[in-house]
Design an enzyme around this catalytic site. Structure first.
Site, short mmCIF file in Angstrom:
data_model
loop_
_atom_site.label_atom_id
_atom_site.label_comp_id
_atom_site.label_asym_id
_atom_site.label_seq_id
_atom_site.Cartn_x
_atom_site.Cartn_y
_atom_site.Cartn_z
N GLU A 106 1.19 -1.03 0.14
CA GLU A 106 -0.48 0.12 0.08
C GLU A 106 0.72 1.17 -0.38
O GLU A 106 0.69 2.07 -0.50
CB GLU A 106 -1.13 0.44 1.85
CG GLU A 106 -1.93 -0.91 1.47
CD GLU A 106 -2.72 -0.79 -0.06
OE1 GLU A 106 -2.89 0.38 -0.28
OE2 GLU A 106 -3.48 -1.98 -0.89
N SER A 192 19.64 -7.35 -8.70
CA SER A 192 18.26 -8.23 -9.79
C SER A 192 18.54 -8.88 -11.16
O SER A 192 17.51 -9.65 -11.37
CB SER A 192 18.29 -6.33 -10.19
OG SER A 192 17.84 -5.75 -9.31
N HIS A 334 3.23 -10.17 -9.52
CA HIS A 334 4.79 -10.07 -9.67
C HIS A 334 5.51 -8.89 -8.69
O HIS A 334 6.28 -9.50 -8.24
CB HIS A 334 5.11 -9.93 -11.19
CG HIS A 334 6.77 -10.06 -10.83
ND1 HIS A 334 7.30 -11.13 -10.95
CD2 HIS A 334 7.38 -8.89 -11.28
CE1 HIS A 334 9.00 -10.02 -10.56
NE2 HIS A 334 8.76 -9.25 -11.54
N SER A 335 4.69 -7.56 -8.91
CA SER A 335 5.39 -6.76 -8.30
C SER A 335 4.42 -5.86 -8.14
O SER A 335 3.21 -5.84 -8.74
CB SER A 335 6.71 -6.18 -8.62
OG SER A 335 6.81 -5.50 -9.70
C1 LIG Z 1 18.21 -11.42 -16.50
C2 LIG Z 1 16.96 -10.21 -16.45
N1 LIG Z 1 16.28 -10.90 -17.67
C3 LIG Z 1 14.67 -10.19 -17.19
C4 LIG Z 1 14.35 -9.62 -15.87
C5 LIG Z 1 13.05 -9.03 -15.75
N2 LIG Z 1 13.00 -9.88 -14.47
C6 LIG Z 1 11.75 -9.86 -13.63
S1 LIG Z 1 11.95 -10.83 -12.21
C7 LIG Z 1 11.41 -11.80 -13.51
C8 LIG Z 1 10.36 -12.81 -13.92
C9 LIG Z 1 10.73 -14.13 -12.04
O1 LIG Z 1 10.44 -14.95 -12.53
P1 LIG Z 1 10.37 -16.02 -11.65
O2 LIG Z 1 11.59 -16.43 -11.46
O3 LIG Z 1 9.83 -17.52 -11.54
O4 LIG Z 1 10.12 -15.51 -10.03
P2 LIG Z 1 9.26 -15.35 -9.54
O5 LIG Z 1 9.46 -13.53 -9.54
O6 LIG Z 1 8.28 -16.05 -9.80
O7 LIG Z 1 9.40 -15.42 -7.85
C10 LIG Z 1 11.58 -11.52 -14.65
C11 LIG Z 1 11.76 -11.50 -16.13
C12 LIG Z 1 15.33 -9.83 -15.20
N3 LIG Z 1 15.22 -9.40 -13.91
N4 LIG Z 1 17.18 -9.55 -15.42
#
Ligand SMILES: Cc1ncc(C[n+]2csc(CCOP(=O)(O)OP(=O)(O)O)c2C)c(N)n1
Ligand SMILES: [Mg+2]
Length: 444
Positions: A106, A192, A334-335
């Protein structure tokens, strides 16, 4: 503490073992009197019947669980021997985590912080694993494991200071919110770019292995989306190949002590697991790459606890890498940058939130054991909420780090180009400082 668990880890070192798993009617006739061929790359039998294997050639890896959804233990022999105080502390951490998630989410919506990620639906994976580790174990997190930090003793204050990027944030406002770390608690700061932590974790495990009388393991958390990164495969392979003492003697020196815990929560942002991989999930890669492997119900905190405890024994006791695939569901977006209603139905979320909530299941288990009731729950929720609100208000009042911090700590000796930028910024602020909110920043 002796652990009673029947969780069996799967390891397939050769095609021969894989062929054994095929049902009898599909098994090709073995030639050469059953003698194995001795190729350096495969010790396997010869056959004359050509048969391609695919994902349907094997039974899917089963999902280990201990509790029913109502908290009832399915097989008493699998109930872990956890002290009452620890069980309650695990549950209280779940409550603290969910209150923090609610309020911090929030707070981003109100523009008070720039970003946040919730942990809803994954509390069982986080608390079950954290409780099974020892304080000396080194943790590499992805970003959705705030419960692990809390359980290991990182305070709500430390975490909220990080999210606010104030002068008490150890990363001095240079990281995005939720990129926590704590050297004191053996938690490596979150990166990240996905999968960064995976080869690093293997490297740390290798270093531990080489230390005399080592009693530490490394745990590396990653999502099923991160498991699609090239670094994930490199990490799997290094963990396995540098730890195969039975086949190559010299490898004893290089073997690593590592637990890798994949959180398969169904989504990588908007990409569902069904589009992320073919075959039997991330777990199936483990035996194929020579890793002890277990698939566990990540909504069952006790099952995760047993899995990680046993995996820790294998990692530290036998110097073997272990892969655990914890099945769960990402209940939240997701975020704060995501709106998941664009790619999944509310019914789907509702089902997982209501019927499969790891917090409710664990609470029911505590209630059955007479350790918890509604009154205790109300008081706990209230206290957790007020801790977060109070801490947030304090964090907001703290000054931001000095602006010079943004150029420091990257290099041991600041290179000339950064020194030049620093001087330019200084001159700029001397001239135009009144146009910036400098009173909100620490001064020299
Ligand atoms: C190398 C890279 N590619 C793309 C991203 C963008 N990104 C951030 S989180 C995410 C999804 C990751 O999914 P998962 O590993 O299943 O973790 P969850 O969010 O489901 O916990 C992506 C594609 C990133 N941070 N780093
Ligand atoms: Mg995911």
């Amino acid at each position: 503490m002796a652990l009673k668990t029947g969780a069996s880890f799967v390891r397939l070192n050769s095609l021969r073992q894989a062929v054994r798993l095929l049902s009898t009617h599909t098994r090709p006739e073995i030639q050469n009197g059953g003698k194995q061929a001795g190729f350096p790359g495969a010790k396997a039998a010869y056959v004359t019947q050509m048969k391609f294997l695919n994902e349907n050639s094997y039974e899917p890896i089963p999902i280990y669980r201990v509790m029913e959804n109502n908290g009832e233990i399915i097989d008493k022999r699998e109930e872990p021997n956890i002290e009452n105080e620890t069980l309650v502390s695990m549950y209280k951490t779940m409550v603290q985590l969910s209150q923090m998630d609610k309020i911090m989410y929030e707070s981003q919506r109100q523009g008070r912080i720039s970003f946040y990620m919730t942990n809803y639906g994954e509390e069982g994976v986080q608390l079950g694993s954290a409780a099974a580790l020892l304080p000396q174990d080194l943790c590499y997190l992805q970003y959705r494991e705030a419960g692990v930090l809390l359980y290991r003793g990182v305070t709500v204050t430390e975490m909220i200071n990080q999210c606010y990027g104030n002068c008490e944030d150890p990363s001095k406002g240079r990281q995005m919110p939720v990129h926590y770390g704590s050297s004191q608690r053996n938690i490596v700061t979150i990166s990240s770019p996905l999968a960064t932590q995976m080869p690093q974790a293997v490297g740390s495990a290798y270093a531990f292995k080489r230390m005399p009388n080592n009693d530490r393991c490394v745990i590396c958390y990653f999502g099923e989306g991160a498991a699609s990164e090239g670094d994930a495969h490199a990490a799997f392979n290094f963990a396995a190949t540098l730890d195969c003492p039975v086949i190559l003697l010299w490898c004893v020196l290089f073997s690593s002590q590592i637990l890798r815990q994949v959180r398969n929560n169904g989504y990588a942002i908007s990409t569902p697991s069904s589009e992320q991989y073919r075959g039997d999930g991330i777990g199936a890669r483990g035996p194929a790459m020579g890793l002890h492997t277990l698939r566990v119900d990540g909504t069952d905190t006790l099952a995760v606890y047993n899995a990680v405890r046993s995996a820790r024994d294998i990692a530290v006791g036998q110097n073997k890498p272990v892969l655990i695939e914890a099945m769960c569901y990402r209940v939240g977006h997701h975020s704060t940058s995501d709106d998941s209603s664009a790619y999944r139905s509310l019914e789907e979320i509702d089902k997982w939130n209501k019927e499969e909530s790891p917090i409710s299941k664990f609470k029911s288990y505590l209630e059955r054991r007479g350790l918890w009731d509604d009154e205790a729950d109300k008081a706990c929720q209230k206290e957790a909420r007020s801790t977060v609100l109070k801490t947030m208000q304090e964090a907001e009042k703290k000054k931001k780090p000095h602006w010079k911090e943004m150029l420091e700590d990257v290099y041991y000796d600041m290179p000339p180009n950064l020194q030049k930028q620093m001087r330019e910024m200084e001159n700029h602020l001397k001239k135009y400082g009144e146009h910036y909110p400098l009173n909100q920043y620490q001064s020299e």
